[in-house]
Design a protein around this motif. Structure first.
Motif: not given
Length: 125
Positions: A41-53
């Motif tokens: 709440p009140g914060k921007e959306r932030e990256f947590v984790a990602g996985i490549a193809a």
């Protein structure tokens, strides 16, 4: 068109674990980069984790704040990406979103064209 459906959120205590799942529709899952973002709440959306193809190696990427505690993985046979969250902290409380892009490469910027509806994770102290 890609549809994403998250599940697995909930209310836990600090130090507990949760596993989020994101089921994807469509024929391009294995060749798509997938990611988890979160928004408090009140914060921007932030990256947590990602996985490549998969065809470029399934390489995982993590935000510094979750490195060593969270693990992202994918099961192409089930068209599903997972986020295993261990040693949860109150500051991990947020709505967690699954995202997909047709590119095989992960980006930490929330410009993915496909998003799930989000699942709430609440960590009490």
């Amino acid at each position: 068109q890609v549809q994403l459906v998250e599940s697995g959120g909930g209310l836990v205590q600090a130090g507990d674990s949760l596993r989020l799942s994101c089921a994807a529709s469509g024929q391009t899952f294995s060749s798509s980069a997938m990611a988890w973002f979160r928004q408090a709440p009140g914060k921007e959306r932030e990256f947590v984790a990602g996985i490549a193809a998969s065809y470029i190696g399934d390489s995982p990427y993590y935000a510094d704040s979750v490195k060593g505690r969270f693990t992202i993985s994918r099961d192409n046979a089930k068209n599903t990406v997972y986020l295993q969250m261990n040693r949860l902290k109150p500051e991990d409380t947020a709505v967690y979103y699954c995202a997909a892009r047709l590119s095989p490469v992960v980006t930490t910027i929330p410009t993915y064209p496909y998003w799930g509806q989000g699942t709430q994770v609440t960590v009490s102290s």
